[in-house]
Design a protein around this motif. Structure first.
Motif, short mmCIF file in Angstrom:
data_model
loop_
_atom_site.label_atom_id
_atom_site.label_comp_id
_atom_site.label_asym_id
_atom_site.label_seq_id
_atom_site.Cartn_x
_atom_site.Cartn_y
_atom_site.Cartn_z
N LYS A 369 19.76 28.45 -39.40
CA LYS A 369 19.54 29.05 -37.81
C LYS A 369 19.63 30.40 -38.02
O LYS A 369 18.49 30.96 -37.24
CB LYS A 369 20.64 28.24 -37.18
CG LYS A 369 20.32 28.63 -35.48
CD LYS A 369 21.26 27.96 -34.72
CE LYS A 369 20.92 28.31 -33.07
NZ LYS A 369 21.11 29.83 -32.63
N LEU A 370 20.55 31.09 -38.65
CA LEU A 370 20.60 32.58 -38.56
C LEU A 370 19.30 33.07 -39.19
O LEU A 370 18.80 34.31 -38.87
CB LEU A 370 21.68 32.72 -39.56
CG LEU A 370 23.40 32.69 -38.89
CD1 LEU A 370 24.19 33.32 -39.74
CD2 LEU A 370 23.21 33.65 -37.59
N MET A 371 18.84 32.58 -40.43
CA MET A 371 17.80 33.02 -41.16
C MET A 371 16.44 32.85 -40.34
O MET A 371 15.68 33.71 -40.22
CB MET A 371 17.69 32.42 -42.46
CG MET A 371 18.89 32.46 -43.48
SD MET A 371 18.40 31.79 -44.85
CE MET A 371 17.10 32.46 -45.63
N SER A 372 16.36 31.77 -39.61
CA SER A 372 14.94 31.55 -38.97
C SER A 372 15.07 32.44 -37.88
O SER A 372 13.76 32.90 -37.22
CB SER A 372 15.07 30.12 -38.17
OG SER A 372 15.98 29.88 -37.22
N GLU A 373 16.09 32.87 -37.36
CA GLU A 373 16.18 34.03 -36.02
C GLU A 373 16.08 35.34 -36.82
O GLU A 373 16.13 36.38 -35.94
CB GLU A 373 17.32 33.68 -35.25
CG GLU A 373 17.34 32.22 -34.53
CD GLU A 373 18.66 32.20 -33.84
OE1 GLU A 373 19.80 32.72 -33.83
OE2 GLU A 373 18.63 31.04 -33.01
N GLY A 374 16.14 35.50 -38.11
CA GLY A 374 16.09 36.94 -38.71
C GLY A 374 17.72 37.45 -38.24
O GLY A 374 17.78 38.86 -38.10
N ARG A 375 18.56 36.96 -38.17
CA ARG A 375 19.97 37.57 -37.96
C ARG A 375 20.80 37.54 -38.93
O ARG A 375 20.81 36.38 -40.02
CB ARG A 375 20.40 36.94 -36.63
CG ARG A 375 19.88 36.96 -35.53
CD ARG A 375 20.67 36.61 -34.11
NE ARG A 375 21.09 34.78 -34.25
CZ ARG A 375 22.19 34.61 -34.04
NH1 ARG A 375 23.17 35.52 -34.29
NH2 ARG A 375 22.47 33.38 -34.32
N ASP A 376 22.03 38.17 -38.85
CA ASP A 376 23.05 38.25 -39.86
C ASP A 376 24.31 37.56 -39.07
O ASP A 376 24.36 37.75 -37.92
CB ASP A 376 23.61 39.51 -40.78
CG ASP A 376 22.54 40.03 -41.45
OD1 ASP A 376 21.97 39.20 -42.52
OD2 ASP A 376 22.24 41.14 -41.47
N HIS A 377 25.18 37.05 -39.78
CA HIS A 377 26.47 36.63 -39.20
C HIS A 377 27.10 37.87 -38.96
O HIS A 377 27.06 38.96 -39.57
CB HIS A 377 27.24 35.87 -40.03
CG HIS A 377 28.55 35.49 -39.34
ND1 HIS A 377 28.39 34.14 -38.65
CD2 HIS A 377 29.98 35.44 -39.63
CE1 HIS A 377 29.54 33.90 -38.17
NE2 HIS A 377 30.44 34.76 -38.72
#
Length: 389
Positions: A369-377
């Protein structure tokens, strides 16, 4: 129509008070030139140390980014009282920085520059007013401005305590500072928009000798625990992202079963010796975990979770299989007698493996989900490879 006085009330009578400001120097560069989230957490921890070391009845008016505006109505403090308070705050502040430096695992700009932060104090005495605007209170008056202006001065030492002549004159039993101070006392004055203020100052550097060295801590379980369970899963995400999520102790319950919460953290940034409670039942039976021995070597990251009270140890190993593919493995060990271990194998092991297999799936879903949204934890721990250390 509501009158202004109904929404804003002020205590009109000025009261004399000590105005005391500890200020963290190097804050602006620290925040602007480093990772903002870690810088924010580090400053918060240091400010909490200063507040927790208050032993002379100071009240917090407000937190001003890198400084705390303290005040105390009533008589001016004696020189001995104020010097003792400053020494305790300074020593605890520096002790926290030393421990952070020896226990940190993150190599980001903020974490690796923490040791450059320093501390100074300004103490003044004069009449102030407490303004109350709805539920908010704020100090008001010329002497509040004086104290803040004095943070900009001609004192050469990077770490110092400054006392205005107004404060010195306000205490009837104030003794000459050179007779009780730990350093030479310098006299000075400053020209400000409100006029001239005279002050004396002394260096804090001699107090470094009172700062304790961090204790060497051994988090390992005594004896030789026996391995009771292991599980692994493949996570479709880069190894650094998987580690960020795994090592974020406040986030454990969001993917690991059967946890329903994570609390009692001793730090907002994971380090050697970070603690958290795995909330399962919400009572004293829930294990308190210490995370330690974080290591990165090549394409492998390992760290250990230990519960001294429960007698369990879990060793996590992450291995990079590709740019966006990571194998996650956990081996759990336990200390106990033969009967206790036998009961676990007969009645609990299968369920533990099932829960961990589901946990890997939860972790994989979150990372994807993080990768699909282009975000980091959010935690973003930067580990140094042991091969290039």
């Amino acid at each position: 129509m509501t009158s202004p006085s109904s929404s804003r009330k002020a205590q009109r009578n000025d009261q004399k008070a000590l105005i005391f400001i500890p200020d963290i120097s190097g804050f602006t560069e620290f925040v602007h030139n480093t990772e903002i989230h870690h810088a924010q957490h580090i400053i918060e921890e240091l400010l909490e140390v200063l507040i927790d070391t208050n032993e002379i009845g100071l009240e917090v008016s407000e937190i001003e980014g890198d400084a705390i505006l303290f005040y105390r109505f009533g008589k001016a403090p004696t020189a001995a009282e104020l010097l003792a308070q400053i020494q305790r705050m300074y020593v605890n502040f520096q002790a926290h920085i030393r421990r952070y430096e020896t226990h940190r695992i993150c190599q980001c700009g903020a974490c690796s520059a923490t040791h450059k932060l320093s501390l100074k104090f300004v103490a003044h005495f004069g009449p102030i007013t407490m303004n109350n605007v709805k539920e908010h209170s704020k100090l008001f008056g010329k002497d509040v401005i004086v104290a803040h202006r004095l943070l900009k001065n001609d004192v050469k030492d990077p770490e110092y305590a400054l006392f205005t002549h107004s404060l010195v004159r306000a205490c009837e039993t104030w003794v000459e500072l050179p007779t009780v101070a730990w350093a030479n006392v310098d006299q000075g004055s400053g020209e400000y928009d409100y006029g001239t203020t005279k002050y004396c100052s002394l260096s804090l550097s001699p107090l470094q000798m009172h700062v304790p060295e961090p204790k060497v801590e051994d988090y390992a379980l005594p004896g030789t625990p026996k391995m009771i369970m292991e599980s692994e899963g493949v996570i479709n995400a880069p190894i650094n992202m998987v580690f960020d999520v795994l090592s974020d102790l406040s986030f454990r319950h969001r993917w690991q079963l059967p946890l329903v919460g994570s609390d009692k953290l001793n730090s907002k940034i994971t380090k050697n010796g970070s603690t958290h409670r795995c909330v399962i039942k919400g009572d004293d039976s829930d294990p308190l975990i210490v995370s330690h021995d974080f290591k990165k070597k090549g394409n492998v990251i390992t760290f250990t979770d230990t519960s001294q009270r429960s007698g369990f140890v879990s060793v996590f190993t992450l291995r990079e299989l590709g740019p966006q593919l990571t194998r996650a493995h956990v081996s759990t060990f336990a200390r106990g007698n033969v009967i206790k271990l036998l009961i676990y194998h007969l009645f609990m092991k299968k369920k533990s493996i099932e829960l961990m297999d589901k946990s890997w799936k939860n972790l994989n879903d979150y990372c994807r989900k993080l990768m699909s949204e282009g975000r980091d934890h959010d935690s973003q721990i930067v580990l140094l490879d042991a091969n290039v250390a």
